[in-house]
Enzyme design. Sequence first.
Site, mmCIF file in Angstrom:
data_model
loop_
_atom_site.group_PDB
_atom_site.id
_atom_site.type_symbol
_atom_site.label_atom_id
_atom_site.label_comp_id
_atom_site.label_asym_id
_atom_site.label_seq_id
_atom_site.Cartn_x
_atom_site.Cartn_y
_atom_site.Cartn_z
ATOM 1 N N ARG A 50 0.839 -1.210 0.000
ATOM 2 C CA ARG A 50 0.000 0.000 0.000
ATOM 3 C C ARG A 50 0.872 1.258 0.000
ATOM 4 O O ARG A 50 0.563 2.235 -0.679
ATOM 5 C CB ARG A 50 -0.949 -0.018 1.218
ATOM 6 C CG ARG A 50 -1.977 1.098 1.184
ATOM 7 C CD ARG A 50 -3.041 0.953 2.265
ATOM 8 N NE ARG A 50 -2.520 1.170 3.603
ATOM 9 C CZ ARG A 50 -3.246 1.078 4.717
ATOM 10 N NH1 ARG A 50 -4.534 0.754 4.660
ATOM 11 N NH2 ARG A 50 -2.720 1.284 5.905
ATOM 12 N N LYS A 149 -2.532 7.198 1.220
ATOM 13 C CA LYS A 149 -2.309 7.463 2.643
ATOM 14 C C LYS A 149 -1.234 8.547 2.732
ATOM 15 O O LYS A 149 -0.052 8.267 2.929
ATOM 16 C CB LYS A 149 -1.895 6.165 3.343
ATOM 17 C CG LYS A 149 -2.263 6.153 4.807
ATOM 18 C CD LYS A 149 -2.302 4.752 5.351
ATOM 19 C CE LYS A 149 -2.263 4.739 6.867
ATOM 20 N NZ LYS A 149 -3.288 5.522 7.545
ATOM 21 N N GLU A 182 -16.063 7.274 5.857
ATOM 22 C CA GLU A 182 -15.353 6.636 6.970
ATOM 23 C C GLU A 182 -15.324 7.594 8.149
ATOM 24 O O GLU A 182 -15.855 8.700 8.066
ATOM 25 C CB GLU A 182 -13.924 6.255 6.551
ATOM 26 C CG GLU A 182 -13.109 7.426 6.032
ATOM 27 C CD GLU A 182 -11.736 7.021 5.504
ATOM 28 O OE1 GLU A 182 -11.363 5.844 5.590
ATOM 29 O OE2 GLU A 182 -11.042 7.919 5.004
HETATM 30 N N1 PMP Z 1 -9.134 5.523 7.141
HETATM 31 C C1 PMP Z 1 -8.190 6.429 7.387
HETATM 32 C C2 PMP Z 1 -8.401 7.829 6.923
HETATM 33 C C3 PMP Z 1 -7.021 6.062 8.079
HETATM 34 O O1 PMP Z 1 -6.072 6.959 8.324
HETATM 35 C C4 PMP Z 1 -6.873 4.737 8.515
HETATM 36 C C5 PMP Z 1 -5.628 4.313 9.246
HETATM 37 N N2 PMP Z 1 -5.559 4.881 10.527
HETATM 38 C C6 PMP Z 1 -7.908 3.818 8.261
HETATM 39 C C7 PMP Z 1 -9.006 4.245 7.543
HETATM 40 C C8 PMP Z 1 -7.803 2.390 8.706
HETATM 41 O O2 PMP Z 1 -6.846 1.703 7.936
HETATM 42 P P1 PMP Z 1 -5.951 0.537 8.531
HETATM 43 O O3 PMP Z 1 -6.859 -0.521 9.013
HETATM 44 O O4 PMP Z 1 -5.094 0.110 7.397
HETATM 45 O O5 PMP Z 1 -5.145 1.119 9.644
#
Ligand code: PMP
Length: 288
Positions: A50, A149, A182
Amino acid sequence: MKVFINGKFYEKEDAKVSVFDHGFLYGDGIFEGIRLYSGNVFKLDKHIDRLFRSAKAIMLEIPYTKEQMIENVCATCRENKLSDAYIRLVVSRGMGALGLSPLSCSNPQVIIIADQIQLYSNELYEKGLKAITVPTRRNSSAALPPMVKSLNYLNNILAKIEAQNLGYQECLLLNNEGYVAECSGDNVFIVFEGKVYTPPTSCGSLSGMTRQTVMEVAREMGYEMIEQPLTRYDIWTADECFLTGTAAKLIPLVELDSRKIGDGKVGKTTKALLEGFNKVVTEKGVRI
Ligand code: PMP
């Protein structure tokens, strides 16, 4: 604590980057949040994949191969003699001239921090969080794609500030079409009539590692797991709701916009999935 910067380890006090780094000046860079569970780094290869996808999207050249990055993460955990930790891996554009252009930056900075993190109190994990939908919408995919990210989290931070100003610790962000995207740093799941739902990433969420893991766990446990666009109504009227993220792990959401979700208590499916999740993360992973 020792911090990895470009292949060397520095004590916390000496772990510094330049004020001319475009990561600092413009948020020009990318990151990953990763977990070390009982000496195993969970889904490390997937996190590195990723990271490289985020790098490709913003045309940033990571000065290591994927294999080297995996080793760098493991080495940082070993150096700090850790067996359980939260790992923050950052790649910034590096030092450059004032002005947005990344062309003046020649040396991306690779930083790895391994430390403890606790986003919410133990009480909230037991009783569940309350959240509110905020006016700030999730970045449009036509702007900075939410799948990247990036170091630019102002969209999410603005949303968090709006929630905190109203006395809530967490917020729900909708996309421009009004569908659930989200929370500020976590993906959203609901349980309705025994089935588990989460919005597709095309609705404006990150392709979360925890999201993916919970989806796998749910299917293995025999739940029907459905990715479909969700509205606030779907959350208000769900039987259960929970959020997922590497830092937060899996945390129940028991109220949204002053509506109790289900009976306002942590639900049995959430508890079962949490148990399944905890088992998977401690059993699998890359040994450091
Ligand atoms: N959405 C956002 C905006 C994030 O920054 C994150 C990670 N903190 C997530 C979702 C969750 O992703 P992950 O399970 O890969 O940590």
